[in-house]
Design a protein around this motif. Structure first.
Motif, PDB file in Angstrom:
ATOM      1  N   UNK A 289     -28.999 -39.380   5.894  1.00 24.85           N
ATOM      2  CA  UNK A 289     -29.161 -39.531   3.876  1.00 24.85           C
ATOM      3  C   UNK A 289     -29.213 -41.099   3.858  1.00 24.85           C
ATOM      4  N   UNK A 290     -28.544 -41.897   3.986  1.00 27.45           N
ATOM      5  CA  UNK A 290     -28.423 -43.329   3.749  1.00 27.45           C
ATOM      6  C   UNK A 290     -29.102 -43.797   3.985  1.00 27.45           C
ATOM      7  N   UNK A 291     -29.598 -44.008   5.443  1.00 27.65           N
ATOM      8  CA  UNK A 291     -31.341 -44.809   6.330  1.00 27.65           C
ATOM      9  C   UNK A 291     -32.425 -44.280   5.326  1.00 27.65           C
ATOM     10  N   UNK A 292     -32.383 -42.717   4.814  1.00 26.22           N
ATOM     11  CA  UNK A 292     -33.246 -42.975   4.302  1.00 26.22           C
ATOM     12  C   UNK A 292     -33.864 -43.177   2.941  1.00 26.22           C
TER      13      UNK A 292
ATOM     14  N   UNK B 148     -19.330 -45.420  -2.243  1.00 25.15           N
ATOM     15  CA  UNK B 148     -20.369 -46.129  -1.494  1.00 25.15           C
ATOM     16  C   UNK B 148     -20.776 -45.504  -0.268  1.00 25.15           C
ATOM     17  N   UNK B 149     -21.957 -45.395  -0.134  1.00 21.76           N
ATOM     18  CA  UNK B 149     -22.668 -44.735   0.580  1.00 21.76           C
ATOM     19  C   UNK B 149     -23.204 -46.355   2.370  1.00 21.76           C
ATOM     20  N   UNK B 150     -22.388 -46.314   2.964  1.00 20.59           N
ATOM     21  CA  UNK B 150     -22.515 -47.344   4.151  1.00 20.59           C
ATOM     22  C   UNK B 150     -23.033 -46.835   5.180  1.00 20.59           C
ATOM     23  N   UNK B 151     -24.070 -48.285   5.845  1.00 21.40           N
ATOM     24  CA  UNK B 151     -24.853 -48.043   6.875  1.00 21.40           C
ATOM     25  C   UNK B 151     -25.433 -48.806   7.286  1.00 21.40           C
ATOM     26  N   UNK B 152     -24.761 -49.593   8.503  1.00 21.67           N
ATOM     27  CA  UNK B 152     -25.365 -50.464   8.926  1.00 21.67           C
ATOM     28  C   UNK B 152     -27.173 -50.926   8.920  1.00 21.67           C
ATOM     29  N   UNK B 153     -27.190 -52.455   8.957  1.00 21.35           N
ATOM     30  CA  UNK B 153     -28.292 -52.463   8.501  1.00 21.35           C
ATOM     31  C   UNK B 153     -29.219 -52.515   9.853  1.00 21.35           C
ATOM     32  N   UNK B 154     -28.786 -52.555  11.023  1.00 27.03           N
ATOM     33  CA  UNK B 154     -29.431 -52.509  11.847  1.00 27.03           C
ATOM     34  C   UNK B 154     -30.145 -51.322  12.535  1.00 27.03           C
ATOM     35  N   UNK B 155     -28.909 -49.991  11.820  1.00 26.86           N
ATOM     36  CA  UNK B 155     -29.842 -48.620  11.717  1.00 26.86           C
ATOM     37  C   UNK B 155     -30.526 -47.938  11.289  1.00 26.86           C
ATOM     38  N   UNK B 156     -31.419 -48.743  10.360  1.00 27.05           N
ATOM     39  CA  UNK B 156     -32.883 -48.964   9.742  1.00 27.05           C
ATOM     40  C   UNK B 156     -33.739 -48.839  10.411  1.00 27.05           C
ATOM     41  N   UNK B 157     -33.841 -49.646  11.558  1.00 26.36           N
ATOM     42  CA  UNK B 157     -34.965 -49.926  12.321  1.00 26.36           C
ATOM     43  C   UNK B 157     -34.257 -48.844  13.781  1.00 26.36           C
ATOM     44  N   UNK B 158     -33.678 -48.330  13.613  1.00 25.23           N
ATOM     45  CA  UNK B 158     -33.777 -46.878  14.672  1.00 25.23           C
ATOM     46  C   UNK B 158     -33.915 -45.542  14.720  1.00 25.23           C
TER      47      UNK B 158
END
Length: 452
Positions: free
Chosen positions: A90-93, A222-232
């Protein structure tokens, strides 16, 4: 057994209208953003201001329509992630959509000069209003990052099974636009440029309001997500979904502009008639988009849950409500076309021209409702390739009917206004028929994949 089925249908209907009604209200308010600018500019003392606003608004609308995948693509993928219960997805999208909004908006600002030059060639405004159009465009383009991000967040909310917050955002932006544009244009003495600045400010206010709604929706979490996850994970799927939606938007814009271009070939009277007829289609689309948004959210959610039985029931209920809405509007238009036309224009000649197309206007809702609702289904499945193909085939049919003569061989030309609208109806019908025909096999393939 009948009582169980009846209760199940009531629950599904409740979900449909919970999502559809706020979406319809939101859709109706969206045109007010441009209408507000038009109304204020119409009182600035010159028709040139009104013409410049109209052209500038069309230019910007083309840009934002082309980038509409930031809403639709975000909705479908978010709804699927919501169904699976994956907060990370959900956060990634969401963050992918916001990242693209930032990059896309920044590029639009950086490329505003060549972009304006290209759109000017397409729109072909009178030379005397070009400086005013440029001024309006150059101010409003700075709201692109905010506008795109707001679209993405609104799409994310729909995927999260709520259309209430997108409605609040749309209404809030319009209220801000009306107040700020008026204050800057008149009391502040900025005149024409004040209208543009007011709309720009309302764009950024809309983004702030969107962020506030997210904070409220998430109860401050917050809706946390590690930045590097955006590319995975699923990156190709993400760009494939949105790329197909981008192309679909391009084909839709080509057809919409094609209706105007074909009408212009037959003279200003026909062009004016077609503007009125298109209003009937657009008003109906506000309602059908509401049901389509429900389809995007609910079908995507059921796919994510793997509940194909409920997916099938939901799609059937949505089809029934769409058909009912189409029939109701067709019935309404058949008896009121003349009265509505008289409200939109004082010209008896134009009213008579619209009245001659009453059967076309009557057919538009019942023919187009299928395209709207199945578009929603396929967005929910994130299966946008078929949407793109259906729109391409439908666009080809439109141009073949509206822009070709078949009297003495095939040649370029527009034979009559009736053929323009026959082409438009064919375009709508082909989209719905193709997607409807492909629907059973598409759902079956997803069910098969889920069982593997």
């Amino acid at each position: 057994m009948k009582n169980i089925l009846r209760n199940s249908n009531k629950t599904i209907d409740k979900d449909i209208f919970r999502l559809s009604v706020p979406a319809i209200v939101s859709n109706i308010t969206v045109p007010l953003l441009g209408l507000c600018d038009t109304a204020i500019s119409g009182h600035l003392g010159s028709d040139l201001f009104l013409a410049a606003i109209a052209v500038g608004t069309v230019m910007l609308n083309v840009i934002f329509w082309m980038l509409g995948f930031l809403r639709g693509g975000t909705t479908g993928l978010t709804a699927i992630a919501y169904g699976t219960g994956s907060n990370q997805e959900i956060a990634k999208v969401l963050y992918r959509a916001l990242f693209i909004s930032l990059i896309g908006g920044t590029l639009l600002i950086a490329l505003q000069k060549p972009l304006f030059s290209f759109l000017s060639l397409v729109a072909s405004p009178d030379k005397e209003i070009i400086p005013l159009v440029r001024s309006y465009f150059d101010i409003r383009i700075w709201g692109s990052p905010a506008m795109l991000a707001t679209m993405a967040i609104s799409g994310w909310f729909v995927g999260m099974q709520t259309t209430l917050f997108p409605m609040i955002i749309a209404i809030g932006m319009n209220i801000a636009n009306i107040i700020v544009s008026f204050l800057l244009a008149f009391p502040a003495g900025l005149g024409f440029e004040g209208v543009a600045w007011g709309t720009l400010i309302s764009n950024w206010f809309g983004l702030l309001l969107s962020i506030g709604c997210m904070w409220w929706f998430r109860k401050g979490k917050p809706l946390p997500l590690i930045f590097s996850e955006l590319l995975k994970g699923g990156l190709w799927k993400y760009f494939s979904v949105n790329g197909n939606l981008f192309l679909r938007s391009f084909f839709i814009i080509c057809v919409t502009m094609g209706v105007t271009a074909a009408g212009a070939r037959l003279g200003s009277r026909v062009l004016a008639i077609n503007v009125i007829v298109m209003q009937f289609f657009q008003f109906f689309s506000f309602f059908m988009d509401g049901f389509a948004f429900s389809g995007e959210a609910l079908i995507g959610r059921r796919l994510g849950e793997g509940n194909f039985q409920l997916l099938k029931k939901t799609s059937l209920r949505l089809v029934k409500w769409s058909l009912f809405t189409g029939l109701a509007f067709s019935f309404f238009y058949f008896f009121t076309t003349g009265k509505i036309a008289s409200l939109l224009t004082d010209s008896i000649e134009i009213q008579e021209g619209v009245a001659q197309l009453v059967m076309i206007i009557t057919l538009i809702p019942i023919v187009s409702c299928w395209a709207f609702i199945f578009d929603g289904f396929y967005v929910g499945l994130a299966e946008t390739n078929k949407m793109m193909i259906s729109t391409l085939l439908a666009a080809i049919a439109f141009f073949a009917i509206a822009f070709l003569k078949y009297d003495n061989g095939i040649m370029l030309g527009t034979s009559s206004n009736l053929m323009i609208w026959a082409g438009f109806l064919s375009y709508l019908l082909i989209r719905g028929l193709y997607l409807g025909f492909m629907w059973p096999s598409t759902v079956k393939s997803f069910r098969t994949d889920a069982l593997k």
